[in-house]
Structure formats: structure tokens, C-alpha cells
Design an enzyme around this catalytic site. Structure first.
Site, PDB file in Angstrom:
ATOM      1  CD  GLU A   1      -2.704   1.028   2.212  1.00 12.23           C
ATOM      2  OE1 GLU A   1      -2.689   0.545   3.305  1.00 12.23           O
ATOM      3  OE2 GLU A   1      -3.840   1.983   2.161  1.00 12.23           O
TER       4      GLU A   1
ATOM      5  CG  HIS B   1      -6.163   0.774  12.454  1.00 13.94           C
ATOM      6  ND1 HIS B   1      -6.993   1.667  12.642  1.00 13.94           N
ATOM      7  CD2 HIS B   1      -5.576   0.623  11.203  1.00 13.94           C
ATOM      8  CE1 HIS B   1      -6.890   2.482  11.094  1.00 13.94           C
ATOM      9  NE2 HIS B   1      -5.999   1.437  10.434  1.00 13.94           N
ATOM     10  CD  GLU B   2      -3.070  -2.009  10.643  1.00 14.42           C
ATOM     11  OE1 GLU B   2      -3.722  -2.070   9.677  1.00 14.42           O
ATOM     12  OE2 GLU B   2      -2.547  -0.600  10.911  1.00 14.42           O
TER      13      GLU B   2
ATOM     14  CG  HIS C   1      -7.809  -1.883   7.900  1.00 11.40           C
ATOM     15  ND1 HIS C   1      -8.624  -0.915   7.362  1.00 11.40           N
ATOM     16  CD2 HIS C   1      -6.687  -1.109   8.216  1.00 11.40           C
ATOM     17  CE1 HIS C   1      -7.954   0.297   7.189  1.00 11.40           C
ATOM     18  NE2 HIS C   1      -6.846   0.236   8.041  1.00 11.40           N
TER      19      HIS C   1
END
Ligand code: BES
Ligand code: ZN
Length: 869
Positions: free
Chosen positions: A128, A304-305, A308
Site C-alpha cells: 500500500e 485497527h489492522e 481492516h
């Protein structure tokens, strides 16, 4: 010679892909100096297909070897440094065809840490936003979603572990000491979610059962000597998985989920499907080496990850302009998760205050500066520059506003509909808004402006109390300053949680929806003059213009039942006094004292209430900043607060000890936070008397929070013992890179101290230290960014020496790692806000960087925008 004009990408120029991919097979033979990548791609016409259109793939820093189409060598192609355009496709490209490409890349020369690179002898990838093109020629855009099957080959001795996305299929021995592993990801994904990891790594494992009864394997991979620091990350992962099931009904969809830690990483962490890759900073922790803040950060980054996996991976972004679709939403989700982990209402408030403080310290300046952009930008030159606090933190505030407007249940309905409609798709922020609106039958068309307009809205408050009729009239007027490319703004849809505070406590909390430029409300049955508590819990990311008397602010500071606004009132009083160069008066000291002594308040809340607004937030309240003056009046205010409450600080220091074995829960860490603020205040009041106590705490501490806090208090106040403790700290932790980063950062962010040499001289020495490495982002940031971005009073010197150091550093970092350099380049964004001589010198420094002919597009965009009129 003139350099090329920077290339801009525009949101409205989005076109769907001409071709799309179905199955992708990758065969990667890993060698640090010459990695051979063979791809086999099934290509189909895409939404913008026209017969005869060439297939244009992107590639960067690749050595092209060969191309075949449907098994035949193909000669009709054009190669440029950035692309491979393939012409004369079978049947004009109308039917599925197979492209096979062989290319070579060089991982051990890759210092940008994008694409495939080597760190401590192991292989990692970061794709990314646009790193996959450095691995192979591809349609490297998020709206091309394909199924991947990946075979990794390497020398077994050097790379016993071979990992990629999805499910493990098989492992094989190969000739000459090589071996291979094959992985298959069952879910179609965009290329930015591809990952591979290979090398000498070890893992801890857990098996868990998800809500539907499926068994899942969880692994955390690290260098073997770090295995004893992985427990907290694993616990955080398990908690995240359970939370997402409970709060949003979202389950883990793969047989296994892996996290890998790497010490060379540009960002915090990355959500590659089933194979998250993390900066070691956000994985490794044990009490002796990580602070309470580190533990909390790890918990939230792991969450958070993981989150996702649904908000980002299962439903992804159509294009990079939509980045906030996944990032704003996922930050909101991790903030809610962390708040829930606090275990109490007041704990939630503490988390909220911390999040808002970050927003104001970093995002408000961005929104008022040359890089201001809406949470969905309309234009960028380098997408890496748009992973900003606006896209992330303001983006999260916008998602939070949906929840405030629709309620938790309404928000959940919107999320459910979003997944029902868009699972497996690449979509836009409009699709998210539509799901929220449709699921709740609510017109959110005006709300859309939060996505398209930059700048922090201001809301002016005017109040009239009419005792005769028992009425209270409230008039709110909104405005928003011009931002680059956006002169005039339309009114926003602003949800404001509001309550009139009265002695009788008889007024309910209400949600006011401000949608007009000016709007009025009348409250009935108000039998005494109330104190207004508005924008409670920071329900909207705005600046309030409210000339409240100090008396009312003090009342609010002692009685507001909304903990956020209680904290806020204290911050506003302190801010007004500091900016007016005043010291805290007896009344304010008394309010602080009663708050500190209140047995019903959490230590963590007290710590926040007694921490003064940051210098950079104070800057934003001025029309012409004199950084030295602000530093001095803030420091004088703090010293007075320290001295006037010296007895209380001493008592709090004793009362908030946490004896017995170390515990990491919110209650214990709150106590440590308050105790360590007390310690710092005592050294502020009188370093001579209190330094020995800090030295003692440094020596006897059994955890990093206490040891580091004692060291920081000594260093920041230039106290006796600081040097010895610094030396001890270095030798004690010489083998722990993350702790040595703290050692560097503490010295680089030390504010000016009377009688000590300037921090800049110190920083220049640190840069020559044998343990300093410019190539490692964590280490570079611990010295350079810590000084230029986190030490304003040392950085902004009237002689411009700090800016000269900044020029040197940006130019030294840029050829190594443009992303890290571009972040540093942002340190001068707000130059126009400063008084002379600072302003002129900052501008000259920006011009010096801009004059460099070989700048990366990343740094070019930042300095170009800073200097544009
Ligand atoms: N997707 C990002 C990581 C990323 C950002 C990769 C920019 C490439 C370019 C990841 O989900 C993320 O947002 N990471 C944050 C931490 C998070 C807790 C906000 C980061 O790395 O700072
Ligand atoms: Zn993210």
C-alpha cells in the site's frame, strides 16, 4: 534546466479499469540481490474496455525479462521505466487471455521500504498504496481485485519460514538447498493487500473458536529473541476478534491469521489479507521495556489492522481518493474498541479526551495550513502524502458523527447494509453514506459536505437568558475559513450534544442539528441562569467561538457531568491565561486542588485535567506566533501550578504508588500516569529538592513507564543525576532497539533548559552516535522528527539554526526514503503563522529545499504546496 512540472491526479478523472484480472499466480524466487518474479495472470475485459485497447501495466525499478500471451512469446509491447504496454492482444482482448511475465527486482538495494525489501536479513513487502508495481508489472490499482496463489522459493538455510496471504497449501524440498511454500488466498483482493515474508522467524500460536464455532489459528511472528515480548499483541488480537463479533457481527473469515513484526517499516502497521505486517514498535512489549502508552498503542494498532479485514479488505476502496472510506472508518472502530477495553464510563472519557487532543494538536493545524484537504481529497501528486491526520482522525470524527446522529443501533443498521450491498467490491465514500442514509431513512445529503470541504468549521455561540419568561435563547452561527482551492464554503450538518447546566440539574441533554448558517433555539422552563455545556463529548470536530466568562468556565470545570467538557473548560481557562501571559490565580489553583483531591475522579482523568494544552495547539489560537514567548509563558504557568500545589503533588506522588507485582490494567496505568505527572511537577517546582526522588524511582523501577518517566523528568528539568541515568539507560538497554529509540527521542525532544547547551547541539552529536542510523525509520524519527516536530521551542530559534538542520535532514533523507523525508518536510507547513524573524527564515529554508533539482515527488509536493500562494 527546469524540472518537470509535478503530475497531479484528480478524483473526477477516475475511469474504471480497461482490463481486469481473475486468477493471479505468482512464483517468486527470493534472492536479496536478484529476486526473480514470474507472474501468470488471467485477464478479462474491464468496465472501460474497448476492443483493441492495449493492456497497460505499471512497473517500477524492475528489470523486464520476458512476456508470453496464451503460452506464446509476445513481441508487441512497449516498455518505459514506469510501464509495460501490451498491444495486439488475442481477439482484440475480448476474451479471457493469459499473460505471463518474468521480471527481476533487487530487495537489498531497496531503502524506500516500498515493494520487496530486506530487513535484518529477512524479506518483507509493503504494497500500500502503490508498492506492488515494484514487485511485478501489474494493474496496481485497488479496483482490480483478483484471486492469488503464491509460491515462494528460497534457500532453506537462509529462509526457513515462507509466508504469504491466505491459507497454507504445501511445502516442498527443491534441489541445491532450496525449498518452496505455496499459499492461496480464497478472497479476491486488490494488489495493495498482497504480502510475503521470508526468513528466520519464530512464532507464538493460539487456536480460538469464533462465534460460528469455527477453529482459527493465530500466529505472531518475530525474530526469535523477541518471542518473550509477543503476549500482549496476541491478547490484543484475541480481544479484537471477539469485539468485532460482538459489536458488529463480523467474524474472521480465514483459517489462519498472522502478524509479523519488522524493525524497518515506514508506517505503524499494514493490514495485508491474513498476513498483517507491523512495525516492531506496535508488537513487542513487556513491562520492563514498554511503557503503558506503548501497551495501549499496541492494543489499538493490532485492533485497527484486524478490523481492516472487513472495513478495507472485504469491502475496499474504488480509488485512493476514497482512502478515508477504510481509514476513517477503521480508526473510528479502533477508537471504540479501545474505549470499550477501558472498562468504565470514565475510562471511555479518558480515551475520548486523548483522541481529541491528538486531533487538535495535529489535524487542526493541517486543516488550517497549505496541505489542507477534505477527508476525501480532490487532487494529489503523491498518494503517500495523503495518509494524513485529516483522512484518518477527522475521517474518524465524521464516522462518529453518523453514530451521534443515528444512534448506535442506527449506525449498526447502516454498517449491516453496507456489507450486504458491497461485500467483495471496491466502493466510494458515497456508497458508505448511502448505506447509512438508506438503512435509517435519513436525509444525509448535506452531511456529504464533510467529505468535500476542507477546513475546521467554526461555530459562534450567542446566548440570552430571559428570567422573566424562564427562557434561554441560543443562537449558533457557523463559518469555515478558505482553504487551498476552496474559497467559499457551504454550511455543514453539525450535530451538537448540548445541555444547560443548572444548580437544580433539571435540564436534559439534547442533540442540536446545526444545518443553517445561523440558527436559533429557545429552551423553556429555565428557572435560573444556566451555564451552557455544548459540543459535549466533542460531538463535532469544530472550533467553538464562545466568549464564556472565567467564572462560568470555572463552574463548568468543577460541575459539568460531561467529563469531556469538564476537561475542556479547564483547558480553555489555562489557554486564555497562558496566551494572556498570566499566571494561574488563587481561584483557579483552588479548582485544580479540589479536582485533584476529589476521590470520585479517576487518576487518569486528573492527569489529563492537569496537563496543559500543547504549544502547537496554542500556536493555532494566535494570528502571529512568537514561539519563544509562548514557550516561556506556558512554562511559567506550569511552574506556578507546580509550586502552588507542591504539597498536593507530593501527597499524590505517595498515594498513587502501585506496589506489588506489575499490573497493566487501566486503573494501575492511570495511577502511574498521575504519579509521574506529580513527579514531573515536583521537579518543575524545585529540581534541587526532588531530583533524588526521581533518581531513586529511576533506579528501583520494575517497569518502563516508571523508569522512563523518572528519566524524562530529570532530563527535561535539567536536574542533577540526569546524565548518569541517561548513561545507565543506554547500557542497560543497549540490545533493545525500541528502547534505544526512546533514549534518542528523549534527548532530541528536550525543551530548552536554563544553563544547559541547546538541544540542537545535542541532536547533532546524537546524529554522530554509533547507534544512529538514518536508514531505519524508527531511529531517524527518534532523532530528527523528535527534534523538528516535537520540540517546538528548541526548533524555532530566532537565528534559524533549527531550520538549517531541517534543510540538511530533509535533503539527506529524501534519496534514502522519500516517505520519511516528506513527513519531516511537513514540519514547516505553518510558516505563515509565525512572526518575524521566524517566518522569513522558514520561508528561506523551504526555498532551499525546493531548489534541489532531484527531489522526490513526495517532498516536491509538500514544499511546493507550502510555498504556493
Ligand atoms: N493501511 C495502513 C498502513 C499504510 C499506510 C500503508 C500508508 C501504506 C501507506 C494501516 O492500516 C494504518 O492505517 N496504519 C496506521 C496505524 C493505525 C493504527 C492508524 C499507521 O501505520 O500509522
Ligand atoms: Zn488503517
Amino acid at each position: 534546466m527546469k524540472t518537470d512540472l509535478p503530475q497531479s491526479f484528480r478524483r473526477l478523472e477516475y475511469r474504471p479499469p480497461v482490463y481486469t484480472f481473475d486468477q493471479v499466480d505468482l512464483d517468486i524466487a527470493l534472492d536479496p540481490s536478484r529476486t526473480i518474479v514470474k507472474s501468470r495472470i488471467e485477464v478479462l475485459p474491464g468496465k472501460s474496455f474497448e476492443p483493441g485497447a492495449p493492456l497497460v501495466l505499471v512497473g517500477q525499478e524492475l528489470e523486464f525479462v520476458s512476456l508470453r500471451i496464451n503460452g506464446q512469446a509476445h513481441r508487441h509491447f512497449e516498455l518505459t521505466p514506469e510501464s509495460l504496454a501490451i498491444h495486439s492482444l488475442p481477439n482484440e482482448g475480448k476474451d479471457k487471455f493469459i499473460v505471463e511475465i518474468i521480471s527481476i527486482c533487487v530487495p537489498n538495494k531497496n531503502t524506500s521500504l516500498m515493494g520487496l525489501y530486506v530487513s535484518n536479513g529477512n524479506f518483507f513487502t509493503q504494497c500500500e498504496a502503490e508498492g506492488f508495481r515494484k514487485i511485478t508489472y501489474f494493474l496496481d490499482r485497488p479496483d482490480v481485485m483478483a484471486r492469488y496463489r503464491v509460491t515462494l522459493q528460497a534457500r532453506e538455510e537462509e529462509c526457513p519460514v515462507l509466508l504469504s496471504n491466505g491459507n497454507f497449501l504445501k511445502q516442498e524440498k527443491l534441489p541445491n538447498g532450496w525449498h518452496s511454500a505455496t499459499w492461496e488466498d480464497p478472497f479476491p483482493k486488490p494488489s495493495y493487500l498482497f504480502a510475503l515474508v521470508a526468513g528466520k522467524l519464530a512464532c507464538i500460536e493460539e487456536t480460538i473458536t469464533t462465534s460460528s464455532g469455527a477453529k482459527k489459528l493465530l500466529q505472531i511472528w518475530v525474530e526469535p529473541h523477541d518471542l518473550n515480548k509477543t503476549r500482549h499483541a496476541m491478547d490484543s488480537l484475541i480481544a479484537s476478534i471477539h469485539w468485532d463479533e460482538k459489536r458488529f457481527g463480523l467474524e474472521l473469515d480465514l483459517e489462519r491469521f498472522m502478524i509479523v513484526a519488522v524493525s524497518d517499516f515506514n508506517m505503524g502497521a499494514m493490514e495485508n489479507k491474513g498476513l498483517n505486517i507491523f512495525n516492531t514498535k506496535f508488537v513487542l512489549a513487556q513491562a520492563e521495556t514498554a511503557t503503558d502508552a506503548d501497551f495501549a498503542n499496541i492494543e489499538s494498532v493490532v485492533a485497527h489492522e484486524y478490523f481492516h479485514n472487513w472495513t478495507g479488505n472485504r469491502v475496499t476502496c474504488q480509488d485512493w481518493f476514497q482512502l478515508s472510506l477504510k481509514e476513517g472508518l477503521t480508526v473510528f472502530r479502533d477508537q471504540e474498541f479501545s474505549a470499550d477495553q477501558m472498562g468504565s464510563e470514565s475510562g471511555r472519557a479518558v480515551k475520548r479526551i486523548e483522541d481529541v487532543r491528538l486531533l487538535r494538536q495535529l489535524q487542526f493545524p493541517e486543516d488550517a495550513g497549505p496541505m489542507a484537504h477534505p477527508i476525501r481529497p480532490d487532487e494529489y501528486q503523491e498518494i503517500n502524502n495523503f495518509y494524513t491526520v485529516t483522512v484518518y482522525e477527522k475521517g474518524s470524527e465524521v464516522v462518529r458523527m453518523y453514530q451521534t446522529l443515528l444512534g448506535r443501533e442506527g449506525f449498526r443498521k447502516g454498517m449491516d447494509l453496507y456489507f450486504q450491498r458491497h461485500d467483495g467490491q471496491a466502493v466510494t465514500c458515497d456508497d458508505f453514506l448511502a448505506a447509512m442514509a438508506d438503512a435509517n431513512n435519513k436525509d444525509l445529503s448535506q452531511f456529504q459536505r464533510w467529505y468535500s470541504q476542507a477546513g475546521t468549521p467554526r461555530v459562534k455561540v450567542e446566548e440570552v437568558y430571559d428570567p422573566a419568561n424562564g427562557q434561554y435563547h441560543l443562537t449558533l452561527t457557523q463559518s469555515c475559513a478558505s482553504t487551498p482551492g476552496q474559497k467559499d464554503k457551504e454550511p455543514f450538518h453539525i450535530p451538537l450534544k448540548t445541555r444547560l447546566l443548572t444548580a437544580k440539574n433539571d435540564q436534559p441533554e439534547q442533540l442540536l442539528e446545526l444545518t443553517q448558517p445561523t440558527q436559533s433555539w429557545t429552551f423553556q422552563n429555565v428557572t435560573e441562569r444556566p451555564v451552557l455545556s455544548i459540543n459535549r463529548n466533542f460531538s463535532a470536530p469544530i472550533q467553538l467561538e464562545f466568549e464564556q466568562s472565567e467564572a462560568d468556565l470555572l463552574t463548568q470545570f468543577s460541575v459539568d457531568d460531561d467529563p469531556f467538557n469538564r476537561w475542556e473548560a479547564g483547558q480553555r481557562i489555562a489557554m486564555q491565561m497562558i496566551l494572556g501571559d498570566r499566571l494561574p490565580d488563587a481561584q483557579l489553583i483552588n479548582s485544580y486542588r479540589s479536582l485533584l483531591l476529589d476521590p470520585n475522579l479517576d487518576p487518569a482523568f486528573k492527569e489529563l485535567a492537569l496537563t496543559l494544552p500543547a504549544e502547537t495547539y496554542l500556536y493555532e489560537q494566535c494570528s502571529s506566533v512568537d514561539p519563544q514567548k509562548i514557550f516561556m509563558s506556558r512554562r511559567a504557568f506550569r511552574k506556578e501550578l507546580a509550586k502552588q500545589l507542591q504539597l498536593e503533588w507530593a501527597a499524590l506522588y505517595q498515594q498513587n504508588q502501585t506496589p506489588g507485582p506489575f499490573k497493566s490494567d487501566a486503573q494501575s496505568s492511570g495511577k502511574r500516569a498521575l504519579k509521574n505527572l506529580a513527579l514531573s511537577m515536583l521537579l518543575e517546582a524545585d529540581p534541587k529538592i526532588w531530583a533524588p526522588m526521581a533518581v531513586n524511582q529511576y533506579q528501583v523501577a520494575d517497569n518502563m513507564t516508571d523508569r522512563y518517566a523518572a528519566l524524562a523528568a530529570l532530563v527535561i528539568h535539567g536536574a542533577k543525576g540526569a546524565e548518569e541515568c541517561l548513561r545507565d539507560f543506554f547500557s542497560r538497554f543497549a540490545n533493545d532497539a525500541l528502547v534505544i529509540d526512546k533514549w534518542f527521542a528523549l534527548q532530541s525532544s528536550r525543551p530548552p533548559v536554563d544553563g544547559k547547551e541547546s538541544t540542537l547541539l545535542e541532536v547533532k552529536r546524537l546524529r554522530e552516535h554509533p547507534a544512529f542510523k538514518l536508514n531505519n525509520p524508527n531511529r531517524a524519527r527518534s532523532v530528527i522528527h523528535a527534534f523538528c516536530a516535537n520540540n517546538p521551542a528548541s526548533f524555532h530559534q530566532p537565528d534559524g539554526s533549527g531550520y538549517a538542520f531541517w534543510v540538511e535532514s530533509v535533503l539527506a533523507l529524501d534519496p534514502i526514503n522519500p516517505q520519511v523525508a516528506a513527513r519531516l518536510a511537513r514540519a514547516l507547513d505553518r510558516w505563515r503563522l509565525f512572526a518575524q524573524p521566524y517566518q522569513g527564515q522558514m520561508k528561506a529554508a523551504l526555498e532551499q529545499v525546493a531548489a534541489c533539482q532531484t527531489l522526490s515527488p513526495d517532498v516536491r509536493e509538500v514544499v511546493g504546496k507550502a510555498l504556493a500562494d
